[in-house]
Design a protein around this motif. Structure first.
Motif, PDB file in Angstrom:
ATOM      1  N   PRO A  80       0.823  -1.219   0.000  1.00 31.61           N
ATOM      2  CA  PRO A  80       0.000   0.000   0.000  1.00 31.61           C
ATOM      3  C   PRO A  80       0.855   1.267   0.000  1.00 31.61           C
ATOM      4  N   VAL A  81       0.425   2.223  -0.810  1.00 33.68           N
ATOM      5  CA  VAL A  81       1.130   3.499  -0.959  1.00 33.68           C
ATOM      6  C   VAL A  81       0.110   4.626  -0.872  1.00 33.68           C
ATOM      7  N   VAL A  82       0.430   5.672  -0.129  1.00 36.46           N
ATOM      8  CA  VAL A  82      -0.412   6.870  -0.159  1.00 36.46           C
ATOM      9  C   VAL A  82       0.162   7.842  -1.184  1.00 36.46           C
ATOM     10  N   ILE A  83      -0.723   8.482  -1.918  1.00 39.58           N
ATOM     11  CA  ILE A  83      -0.324   9.520  -2.868  1.00 39.58           C
ATOM     12  C   ILE A  83      -1.248  10.701  -2.630  1.00 39.58           C
ATOM     13  N   MET A  84      -0.689  11.886  -2.476  1.00 45.84           N
ATOM     14  CA  MET A  84      -1.515  13.011  -2.028  1.00 45.84           C
ATOM     15  C   MET A  84      -1.183  14.295  -2.781  1.00 45.84           C
ATOM     16  N   LEU A  85      -2.233  15.029  -3.060  1.00 43.54           N
ATOM     17  CA  LEU A  85      -2.067  16.376  -3.590  1.00 43.54           C
ATOM     18  C   LEU A  85      -2.281  17.336  -2.430  1.00 43.54           C
ATOM     19  N   VAL A  86      -1.209  17.997  -2.048  1.00 43.84           N
ATOM     20  CA  VAL A  86      -1.268  18.969  -0.955  1.00 43.84           C
ATOM     21  C   VAL A  86      -1.616  20.326  -1.550  1.00 43.84           C
ATOM     22  N   ILE A  87      -2.639  20.961  -0.995  1.00 41.68           N
ATOM     23  CA  ILE A  87      -3.111  22.229  -1.558  1.00 41.68           C
ATOM     24  C   ILE A  87      -3.073  23.344  -0.515  1.00 41.68           C
ATOM     25  N   ASP A  88      -2.978  24.545  -1.026  1.00 43.99           N
ATOM     26  CA  ASP A  88      -3.027  25.765  -0.218  1.00 43.99           C
ATOM     27  C   ASP A  88      -4.222  26.566  -0.725  1.00 43.99           C
ATOM     28  N   PRO A  89      -5.413  26.371  -0.141  1.00 45.28           N
ATOM     29  CA  PRO A  89      -6.626  27.010  -0.670  1.00 45.28           C
ATOM     30  C   PRO A  89      -6.568  28.535  -0.679  1.00 45.28           C
ATOM     31  N   GLU A  90      -5.943  29.132   0.325  1.00 44.64           N
ATOM     32  CA  GLU A  90      -5.928  30.593   0.404  1.00 44.64           C
ATOM     33  C   GLU A  90      -5.159  31.218  -0.751  1.00 44.64           C
ATOM     34  N   ARG A  91      -4.067  30.571  -1.152  1.00 43.71           N
ATOM     35  CA  ARG A  91      -3.252  31.107  -2.246  1.00 43.71           C
ATOM     36  C   ARG A  91      -3.539  30.401  -3.569  1.00 43.71           C
ATOM     37  N   ASP A  92      -4.483  29.475  -3.556  1.00 47.91           N
ATOM     38  CA  ASP A  92      -4.931  28.770  -4.759  1.00 47.91           C
ATOM     39  C   ASP A  92      -3.754  28.114  -5.495  1.00 47.91           C
ATOM     40  N   ARG A  93      -3.051  27.260  -4.785  1.00 44.94           N
ATOM     41  CA  ARG A  93      -1.885  26.598  -5.364  1.00 44.94           C
ATOM     42  C   ARG A  93      -1.759  25.180  -4.812  1.00 44.94           C
ATOM     43  N   ALA A  94      -0.950  24.375  -5.497  1.00 42.56           N
ATOM     44  CA  ALA A  94      -0.758  22.978  -5.108  1.00 42.56           C
ATOM     45  C   ALA A  94       0.734  22.670  -5.040  1.00 42.56           C
ATOM     46  N   LEU A  95       1.076  21.737  -4.176  1.00 42.39           N
ATOM     47  CA  LEU A  95       2.471  21.343  -3.971  1.00 42.39           C
ATOM     48  C   LEU A  95       2.782  20.136  -4.847  1.00 42.39           C
ATOM     49  N   LEU A  96       3.709  20.310  -5.782  1.00 47.57           N
ATOM     50  CA  LEU A  96       4.125  19.227  -6.669  1.00 47.57           C
ATOM     51  C   LEU A  96       5.618  18.979  -6.516  1.00 47.57           C
ATOM     52  N   ALA A  97       6.019  17.752  -6.812  1.00 51.12           N
ATOM     53  CA  ALA A  97       7.412  17.358  -6.624  1.00 51.12           C
ATOM     54  C   ALA A  97       8.000  16.812  -7.915  1.00 51.12           C
ATOM     55  N   HIS A  98       9.324  16.900  -7.996  1.00 51.47           N
ATOM     56  CA  HIS A  98      10.055  16.329  -9.129  1.00 51.47           C
ATOM     57  C   HIS A  98      11.102  15.361  -8.584  1.00 51.47           C
ATOM     58  N   GLN A  99      10.998  14.100  -8.977  1.00 51.37           N
ATOM     59  CA  GLN A  99      11.956  13.089  -8.547  1.00 51.37           C
ATOM     60  C   GLN A  99      13.084  12.960  -9.569  1.00 51.37           C
TER      61      GLN A  99
END
Length: 254
Positions: A80-99
């Motif tokens: 099992p793996v969790v995968i999540m989109l972390v968001i900042d609603p106030e600034r209307d942005r999302a945290l993305l990563a580059h491996q």
């Protein structure tokens, strides 16, 4: 034509597939099940309890230790793996990563394996904190996806997707896990989802798969069209074959 038909790896087929075609999706599901089972059978030829040879049972869906004294029954491994989109609603942005293993310009969601004794929500918090230093709350389930194209020792992962709201915003990247992590605006993410380079690369991959099956394309070259995406401009995100795409597109379309 005239050449010998070649094998195509399942990940390439997933990239090339038309995800609105139910028949194609059904065939991919069967192929994924078969690959995961074959890899699992390769790993468990000996009993983990007593070391005796194991043999197939239940039409290949299970294995059993051949020792009469042990008789241990083995079940296919699922990680099992969790995968999540972390968001900042106030600034209307999302945290993305580059491996480091990603092609250039591709960004995706954070993800990580669940530890023993850990809940899904706890894993979301821990992985986000470990990889980026960001704290999260309001964790909400979105969907799940089997991932039968993992490495040989983890041949079938179960990706469990979540949204999470950031409560801290300074990023401290764990360089052992990620090459980079950044906040991306909704506008940038929407552009990434509509990246024409990716669409062209997906179609080219499909053509190469077809040629390979006819013996017209050398096996191993199927993924080369993705290089055209890496050489373009702007960011892009994984295609519809990956749960990350659906997490990102769901948020971007809200």
């Amino acid at each position: 034509g005239g050449g010998e038909a070649g094998f195509v790896d399942l990940r390439t087929l997933m990239i090339a597939a038309e995800w609105t075609d139910e028949e194609v999706m059904g065939e991919l599901s069967i192929a994924g099940h078969a690959r995961a089972l074959l890899e699992w059978h390769r790993q468990v030829q000996f009993c983990g309890r007593c070391g005796t040879i194991t043999h197939l049972c239940d039409a290949g869906q299970r294995r059993r230790c051949s020792s009469i004294d042990c008789n241990y029954k083995l079940y296919p491994r699922i990680d099992p793996v969790v995968i999540m989109l972390v968001i900042d609603p106030e600034r209307d942005r999302a945290l993305l990563a580059h491996q480091p293993k990603y092609v250039p310009r591709m960004w995706s969601c954070l993800a990580g394996f669940i530890e023993p004794g850990e809940s899904l929500e706890e894993a979301v918090r821990r992985e986000t904190r470990e990889e980026t230093g960001v704290e999260v709350s309001n964790i909400v389930y979105h969907s799940s996806q089997p991932w039968p194209v993992g490495p040989g020792n983890m041949s079938c992962q179960l990706m469990v997707g979540f949204f999470a709201v950031a409560t801290t915003f300074d990023i401290q990247v764990d360089k052992k896990e990620l090459e980079d992590a950044r906040w991306h605006s909704r506008e940038d993410v929407q552009k990434a989802l509509s990246n024409a380079d990716y669409t062209r690369a997906q179609k080219a991959t499909g053509i190469n798969v077809y040629k390979t099956c006819l013996g017209e394309e050398m096996p191993g070259r199927n993924s080369s069209p993705m290089n055209m995406v890496a050489a373009g401009e702007g960011i892009f995100v994984p295609g519809p074959y990956a749960i990350a795409h659906h997490l990102i597109s769901t948020w971007a379309s809200q």
